[in-house]
Scaffold this motif. Structure first.
Motif, PDB file in Angstrom:
ATOM      1  N   GLU A 107     -33.314 112.815  68.108  1.00 51.28           N
ATOM      2  CA  GLU A 107     -31.974 113.237  68.495  1.00 51.28           C
ATOM      3  C   GLU A 107     -31.627 112.654  69.858  1.00 51.28           C
ATOM      4  N   LEU A 108     -30.340 112.360  70.043  1.00 48.26           N
ATOM      5  CA  LEU A 108     -29.838 111.950  71.338  1.00 48.26           C
ATOM      6  C   LEU A 108     -29.190 113.167  71.994  1.00 48.26           C
TER       7      LEU A 108
ATOM      8  N   ALA B 127     -30.244 110.897  65.219  1.00 48.87           N
ATOM      9  CA  ALA B 127     -30.410 109.448  65.087  1.00 48.87           C
ATOM     10  C   ALA B 127     -30.801 109.081  63.655  1.00 48.87           C
TER      11      ALA B 127
ATOM     12  N   VAL C 201     -28.710 105.185  67.018  1.00 49.82           N
ATOM     13  CA  VAL C 201     -27.916 106.395  67.223  1.00 49.82           C
ATOM     14  C   VAL C 201     -26.596 106.009  67.878  1.00 49.82           C
TER      15      VAL C 201
ATOM     16  N   LEU D 270     -33.246 110.516  74.703  1.00 47.44           N
ATOM     17  CA  LEU D 270     -33.660 110.434  73.301  1.00 47.44           C
ATOM     18  C   LEU D 270     -34.895 111.315  73.122  1.00 47.44           C
TER      19      LEU D 270
END
Length: 204
Positions: A108-109, A118, A137, A148
């Motif tokens: 995930e961002l 992502a 992403v 990230l």
């Protein structure tokens, strides 16, 4: 105090951009109105007059369209949105035993505005005991605060800070490798070492 000052400055700059775009839009609208008034009220005596005023009207309409686009762009930037929606393509290098398949991971961002899942593209073996996890992403917001977060079940959670400006430029080549900035929750006995996890990325 510095943080509050920077926030006030950024907010003022954003409002100024929106105001200038709004003034440009009003000027363009006035130009279109004047051109249309001339077109409908004047009596044309030759085809040259028609062509001349027609070109003036087209130019005014083009100016109006540009002003509208510029105002939209400024408004989105003020709200923190990135209208062009660039994306980051990344490669994360790690020990091969850490990652057996791309489906084992969730990336995930995290920003100061949102969280974005992502897209994981796959795993590539390097042949030296390490693997590379690939993915991408979207950058949906204009901010320089981007982390990230890589969650590997049973192995830990690894955080990589993306060293990018709020509005990054697109690049054809990957940047240099960077070490993990933080191992948030390494699994017991996993042997997770911060030096063993590196990332590189580019903006698409």
């Amino acid at each position: 105090m510095n943080t509050l000052s920077s926030l006030l400055t950024e907010s003022a700059d954003g409002r100024l951009g929106v105001l200038m775009s709004a003034l440009s839009g009003m000027a363009a609208a006035l130009a279109v109105a004047l051109a249309m008034t001339v077109y409908f009220r004047l009596g044309y005596r030759s085809w040259r007059d028609v062509v001349r005023h027609g070109l003036a009207t087209l130019a005014a309409l083009a100016l109006f369209g540009f002003a509208a686009y510029d105002m939209r762009h400024a408004a989105l930037a003020y709200l923190g949105l990135n209208p062009s929606k660039p994306a980051v393509e990344f490669e994360i290098r790690m020990p091969r035993e850490t990652l057996t398949a791309a489906s084992d991971s969730q990336i995930e961002l995290h920003t100061d505005r949102n969280q974005t899942l992502a897209l994981v593209d796959g795993v590539r073996e390097l042949g030296d005991g390490r693997s590379v996890l690939r993915g991408a992403v979207a950058l949906n917001h204009r901010t320089a605060d981007r982390v990230l977060v890589v969650n590997l079940p049973g192995r830990g959670t690894f955080e990589f800070r993306l060293r990018l400006p709020a509005e990054p430029h697109r690049s054809e080549q990957f940047g240099p490798w960077h070490l993990a900035d933080r191992i948030a929750s390494p699994a017991t006995g996993s042997g997770a070492s911060q030096d063993a996890y590196t990332i590189r990325y580019r903006v698409l």
